[in-house]
Scaffold this active site. Structure first.
Site, PDB file in Angstrom:
ATOM      1  N   HIS A  35       0.824  -1.220   0.000  1.00 32.59           N
ATOM      2  CA  HIS A  35       0.000   0.000   0.000  1.00 32.59           C
ATOM      3  C   HIS A  35       0.857   1.269   0.000  1.00 32.59           C
ATOM      4  O   HIS A  35       0.428   2.299   0.501  1.00 32.59           O
ATOM      5  CB  HIS A  35      -0.967   0.024   1.195  1.00 32.59           C
ATOM      6  CG  HIS A  35      -2.190  -0.804   0.948  1.00 32.59           C
ATOM      7  ND1 HIS A  35      -3.240  -0.356   0.187  1.00 32.59           N
ATOM      8  CD2 HIS A  35      -2.511  -2.059   1.335  1.00 32.59           C
ATOM      9  CE1 HIS A  35      -4.179  -1.293   0.131  1.00 32.59           C
ATOM     10  NE2 HIS A  35      -3.756  -2.352   0.806  1.00 32.59           N
ATOM     11  N   LEU A 123      -3.106 -12.072  -6.309  1.00 24.16           N
ATOM     12  CA  LEU A 123      -1.856 -12.241  -7.063  1.00 24.16           C
ATOM     13  C   LEU A 123      -1.875 -11.390  -8.332  1.00 24.16           C
ATOM     14  O   LEU A 123      -1.077 -11.563  -9.226  1.00 24.16           O
ATOM     15  CB  LEU A 123      -1.634 -13.710  -7.440  1.00 24.16           C
ATOM     16  CG  LEU A 123      -1.746 -14.720  -6.322  1.00 24.16           C
ATOM     17  CD1 LEU A 123      -1.321 -16.102  -6.805  1.00 24.16           C
ATOM     18  CD2 LEU A 123      -0.887 -14.297  -5.149  1.00 24.16           C
ATOM     19  N   SER A 126      -5.697  -9.262 -12.371  1.00 27.81           N
ATOM     20  CA  SER A 126      -6.136  -8.135 -13.210  1.00 27.81           C
ATOM     21  C   SER A 126      -4.966  -7.563 -14.011  1.00 27.81           C
ATOM     22  O   SER A 126      -5.093  -7.343 -15.218  1.00 27.81           O
ATOM     23  CB  SER A 126      -6.808  -7.057 -12.366  1.00 27.81           C
ATOM     24  OG  SER A 126      -6.044  -6.784 -11.225  1.00 27.81           O
ATOM     25  N   GLU A 158      -6.851   0.382 -15.648  1.00 30.96           N
ATOM     26  CA  GLU A 158      -7.495  -0.048 -14.396  1.00 30.96           C
ATOM     27  C   GLU A 158      -8.190   1.137 -13.704  1.00 30.96           C
ATOM     28  O   GLU A 158      -9.269   0.999 -13.144  1.00 30.96           O
ATOM     29  CB  GLU A 158      -6.440  -0.676 -13.473  1.00 30.96           C
ATOM     30  CG  GLU A 158      -7.039  -1.214 -12.204  1.00 30.96           C
ATOM     31  CD  GLU A 158      -6.542  -2.603 -11.831  1.00 30.96           C
ATOM     32  OE1 GLU A 158      -5.818  -3.243 -12.633  1.00 30.96           O
ATOM     33  OE2 GLU A 158      -6.886  -3.048 -10.726  1.00 30.96           O
ATOM     34  N   ASP A 170       1.700  -3.590  -9.645  1.00 32.52           N
ATOM     35  CA  ASP A 170       1.307  -4.860 -10.270  1.00 32.52           C
ATOM     36  C   ASP A 170       1.644  -4.875 -11.759  1.00 32.52           C
ATOM     37  O   ASP A 170       2.196  -5.850 -12.279  1.00 32.52           O
ATOM     38  CB  ASP A 170      -0.204  -5.095 -10.098  1.00 32.52           C
ATOM     39  CG  ASP A 170      -0.611  -5.106  -8.642  1.00 32.52           C
ATOM     40  OD1 ASP A 170       0.278  -5.103  -7.767  1.00 32.52           O
ATOM     41  OD2 ASP A 170      -1.826  -5.121  -8.364  1.00 32.52           O
TER      42      ASP A 170
HETATM   43  C1  GLA Z   1      -3.231  -3.814  -5.193  1.00 31.51           C
HETATM   44  C2  GLA Z   1      -2.914  -2.668  -6.149  1.00 31.51           C
HETATM   45  C3  GLA Z   1      -1.437  -2.279  -6.062  1.00 31.51           C
HETATM   46  C4  GLA Z   1      -0.985  -2.069  -4.625  1.00 31.51           C
HETATM   47  C5  GLA Z   1      -1.442  -3.215  -3.727  1.00 31.51           C
HETATM   48  C6  GLA Z   1      -1.171  -2.927  -2.290  1.00 31.51           C
HETATM   49  O1  GLA Z   1      -2.579  -4.979  -5.612  1.00 31.51           O
HETATM   50  O2  GLA Z   1      -3.238  -3.004  -7.468  1.00 31.51           O
HETATM   51  O3  GLA Z   1      -1.199  -1.133  -6.866  1.00 31.51           O
HETATM   52  O4  GLA Z   1      -1.422  -0.827  -4.147  1.00 31.51           O
HETATM   53  O5  GLA Z   1      -2.827  -3.488  -3.874  1.00 31.51           O
HETATM   54  O6  GLA Z   1       0.195  -2.826  -2.059  1.00 31.51           O
END
Ligand code: GLA
Length: 390
Positions: A35, A123, A126, A158, A170
């Site tokens: 986060h 994981l 998306s 997204e 991600d």
């Molecule tokens: C999701 C979001 C990421 C990141 C995590 C938490 O996976 O897509 O961008 O913020 O939560 O670390």
């Protein structure tokens, strides 16, 4: 979800007539730095051998035909009709929409996809979906965009279609991942450094709670807003630009009243997690896995008490892991409110750890949790030699 590239190719052949090209788009783990990718922090993700296979070909028809094997659903629409839909379709169409917004001429295409990544398991299925579509179209339509730009495009997709205001972690891991290395990603500058993942004698084990509390997306966006509010107050008081400019968590104290407890706690977590991730990167380079593992437990505490994105199922798994001598670090991974925990476990202890924790979890929640022993692989790429992917 358990399709091989061959299954995906066959599913494509049943629906469409062209000879497709095949791509693999991985999910991700994140060792530490949770986060904080939307808070100018550092994060430490890696691409994994759980992901999605795509078979894609251009179709000369100005039409998108895209088939999800797992949902057994197909989208069929004209390129001029791209708009928001629901579920998985939004990730595919969100990517097409972003290319179109850049005036890049997406051509009609046929696609089938499926794989071995659990959906809603934290994981980042998306980002895997966005990455496979964007990488595949970039290749087939010769857009020549860089991997980094494709990651940023996936993030915009997204934000704009599913409406989750995610950070860049991600999509970046999905595109930039490298076998047996973790990425130390500076999310403010979107630059990174690779750190070799030397963990001989240990395994990275994920345990999937199999729950996905429905507030995840709305709470996620709310956390982002809370942090923005907190930062505004800190910027005025401390003359800083970013959370990363705060060198000690104590520097937040004078602003506690103005912020209120909740926002203060969110900001405190962010500042601590940024410092923790920098320390963790140092420990990993020094090969101090035990020290690294301790920081993972601390991250979990912060996510639970200050950031409040955990849930009883995740806490149960982390507590159980903490009691096991063979586990050197464990925490919830990803957005929270369900999904997986990540555990670093001594190889010889993996079997007994899993048999105990999975059965205790079953007793407690009457849910069959799943575990995955994950390997770190390269980011999204074309599959040129089928035999490499049994
Ligand atoms: C999701 C979001 C990421 C990141 C995590 C938490 O996976 O897509 O961008 O913020 O939560 O670390």
């Amino acid at each position: 979800m358990n399709e091989t590239p061959l299954d995906v190719k066959n599913a494509f052949k049943e629906k469409f007539k062209e000879e497709p090209r095949l791509f693999y788009s991985p999910g991700r783990i994140n060792l530490i730095g949770e986060h904080i990718d939307y808070n100018d922090g550092f994060v430490m993700p890696a691409a994994i051998d759980k992901g999605i296979y795509f078979a894609i070909a251009l179709n000369d028809a100005e039409k998108i035909n895209c088939y999800s094997i797992d949902f057994d659903e197909i989208i069929s629409l004209s390129l001029s009709q791209v708009e928001k839909m629901d579920g998985w379709k939004n990730y595919v169409l969100g990517v097409v929409n972003e290319f179109q917004k850049m005036n890049l001429p997406v051509k009609g295409f046929d696609c089938a996809f499926g794989g071995n990544i659990p959906i809603g398991g934290g994981l980042s299925s998306s980002a895997a979906l966005e990455g496979g579509i964007s990488f595949g179209l970039n290749e087939l339509c010769n857009f020549e965009m860089s991997r980094k730009d494709l990651a940023l495009l996936g993030q915009r997709a997204e934000h704009n279609f599913p409406g989750v205001m995610c950070g860049i972690m991600d999509q970046y891991a999905n595109m930039m991942g490298k076998k047996n290395t973790v990425i130390l990603l500076d999310t403010m500058n979107v630059t990174s450094e690779y750190i070799p993942l030397e963990i001989e004698g240990y395994e990275i084990i994920l345990i999937n709670t199999k729950v996905h509390h429905s507030l995840a997306a709305s709470e996620y966006n709310q956390r982002r807003k809370e942090c923005e509010k907190g930062l505004e107050i800190l910027k005025k008081g401390l003359h800083i630009h970013s959370f990363r400019d705060i060198k000690k968590p104590e520097d937040l104290l004078p602003f506690k009243n103005e912020m209120g407890n909740e926002i203060y706690n969110r900001c405190l977590f962010v500042v601590e997690e940024i410092l923790r991730t920098k320390k963790a990167a140092h420990l990993l380079k020094e090969n101090d896995l035990a020290g690294f593992g301790k920081l993972m437990f601390q991250t979990h505490e912060g996510l639970k008490n200050l950031y409040q994105v955990s849930c009883k199922e995740l806490d149960f798994l982390v507590n159980a892991a903490k009691e096991n001598q063979d586990v050197i670090g464990a925490r919830l991974m990803g957005g929270g409110f369900g999904g997986c925990t990540i555990n670093i476990v001594r190889q010889e202890g993996v079997e007994s750890f899993l048999s105990r924790i999975l059965s205790d979890y079953k007793k407690q929640f009457n849910i069959e949790a799943e575990s995955y022993d994950v390997k770190v692989v390269d980011g999204t790429h074309e599959i040129l030699r089928m035999e490499l992917f049994p």
